[in-house]
Design an enzyme around this catalytic site. Structure first.
Site, mmCIF file in Angstrom:
data_model
loop_
_atom_site.group_PDB
_atom_site.id
_atom_site.type_symbol
_atom_site.label_atom_id
_atom_site.label_comp_id
_atom_site.label_asym_id
_atom_site.label_seq_id
_atom_site.Cartn_x
_atom_site.Cartn_y
_atom_site.Cartn_z
ATOM 1 N N HIS A 2 -22.636 5.851 37.819
ATOM 2 C CA HIS A 2 -21.436 5.228 38.390
ATOM 3 C C HIS A 2 -20.653 4.544 36.931
ATOM 4 O O HIS A 2 -21.237 3.996 36.431
ATOM 5 C CB HIS A 2 -21.574 4.160 39.324
ATOM 6 C CG HIS A 2 -20.329 3.505 40.163
ATOM 7 N ND1 HIS A 2 -19.694 4.369 41.087
ATOM 8 C CD2 HIS A 2 -19.724 2.422 39.812
ATOM 9 C CE1 HIS A 2 -18.555 3.264 41.333
ATOM 10 N NE2 HIS A 2 -18.792 2.120 40.583
ATOM 11 N N GLU B 54 -26.295 2.076 51.137
ATOM 12 C CA GLU B 54 -25.160 1.369 50.858
ATOM 13 C C GLU B 54 -24.457 2.011 49.506
ATOM 14 O O GLU B 54 -25.126 2.039 48.485
ATOM 15 C CB GLU B 54 -25.321 -0.079 50.609
ATOM 16 C CG GLU B 54 -24.114 -0.839 50.866
ATOM 17 C CD GLU B 54 -24.447 -2.529 50.437
ATOM 18 O OE1 GLU B 54 -23.678 -3.302 50.610
ATOM 19 O OE2 GLU B 54 -25.766 -2.873 50.727
ATOM 20 N N GLY C 261 -18.332 17.876 35.018
ATOM 21 C CA GLY C 261 -19.607 18.033 34.852
ATOM 22 C C GLY C 261 -20.112 17.801 33.361
ATOM 23 O O GLY C 261 -21.195 18.164 32.814
ATOM 24 N N GLN D 63 -20.747 6.760 26.559
ATOM 25 C CA GLN D 63 -21.910 6.066 26.853
ATOM 26 C C GLN D 63 -22.723 6.657 28.059
ATOM 27 O O GLN D 63 -23.972 6.636 28.141
ATOM 28 C CB GLN D 63 -21.657 4.599 27.321
ATOM 29 C CG GLN D 63 -20.922 3.858 25.952
ATOM 30 C CD GLN D 63 -21.839 3.902 24.563
ATOM 31 O OE1 GLN D 63 -22.927 3.593 24.738
ATOM 32 N NE2 GLN D 63 -21.252 4.374 24.020
ATOM 33 N N ARG E 296 -18.999 12.778 46.933
ATOM 34 C CA ARG E 296 -19.184 12.917 48.357
ATOM 35 C C ARG E 296 -19.814 11.666 49.021
ATOM 36 O O ARG E 296 -20.635 11.130 48.187
ATOM 37 C CB ARG E 296 -19.904 14.171 48.507
ATOM 38 C CG ARG E 296 -19.264 15.046 48.665
ATOM 39 C CD ARG E 296 -18.175 15.369 49.578
ATOM 40 N NE ARG E 296 -18.721 15.335 50.878
ATOM 41 C CZ ARG E 296 -17.721 15.450 51.823
ATOM 42 N NH1 ARG E 296 -16.476 15.616 51.984
ATOM 43 N NH2 ARG E 296 -18.338 15.481 53.183
#
Ligand code: GAR
Length: 193
Positions: free
Chosen positions: A113, A147, A12, A177, A95
């Site tokens: 991501h 997607e 986290g 970053q 998930r």
């Protein structure tokens, strides 16, 4: 006031960066938003305690207690929707979400991501970047679509890949970053809502 819900699965640190940003004068004063809750699919996620220490409500929806993705996502949606959030932020939430879940939060579901998308969607991004001989790595904040790791990009940051890097050293450089670009992307979204 706009409500924000953050979903985590582990440490986290991105969630903590968002919490710190939300407490800063410029966010709190300007953006009329608050972090209403942090929800984890793992009862042992370290970030839950971090959130509690910051005075934020937490909840666990343990995916292992459900028979399949649809049932888990339905329970997760019910927990999230108690807060009527303007934004749902995935912050190390590991998930795969059902199309129904993604459609329910269309336009207000955001992810971070650890790669320069569209390169390296999915897992093991840092090792894959090293294996390819990439000279730059980075992170991407993006809208979530059905997607995996493919929605419209909101923010990116690049870092150099250095000689001798391992997946861990590269991940740590990228993570510093992430902590900058995720709060910035969220602030921009809130300003325009
Ligand atoms: C972060 O590097 C985040 O980008 C990544 O997991 C880490 C979570 O760290 N997310 C994904 O890989 C999503 N597919 P944190 O729990 O300390 O924020």
């Amino acid at each position: 006031m706009k409500q924000i819900v953050i979903l985590i699965s582990g440490t986290g640190s991105n969630m903590a960066a968002l919490v710190r940003a939300a407490e800063r004068e410029d966010w709190a004063g300007r953006l009329d938003a608050r972090i209403a809750a942090v929800i984890s699919n793992r009862p042992g996620a370290r970030g839950l305690q971090t959130a509690r220490d910051a005075g934020i409500a937490t909840a666990v929806v343990d995916h292992q207690a459900f028979d399949g993705r649809e049932a888990f996502d339905a329970a997760l949606m019910a927990e999230i929707d108690r807060h009527a959030p303007s934004l749902v932020l995935l912050a190390g939430f590991m998930r795969i979400l059902t199309p129904g879940f993604v459609a329910h939060y269309a336009g207000r579901l955001i992810n971070i991501h650890p790669s320069l998308l569209p390169a390296f969607p999915g897992l093991h991004t840092h090792q894959r970047a090293l294996d390819e001989g990439c000279k730059l790595a980075g992170a991407t904040v993006h809208h979530v679509t059905a997607e995996l790791d493919h929605g419209r990009i909101l923010e990116q940051a690049a870092v150099p890949v250095l000689p001798g890097d391992s997946a861990d050293t590269l991940a740590a450089r990228v993570l510093t970053q992430e902590h900058l670009i995720y709060p910035r992307a969220v602030a921009d979204l809130l300003l325009n809502m």
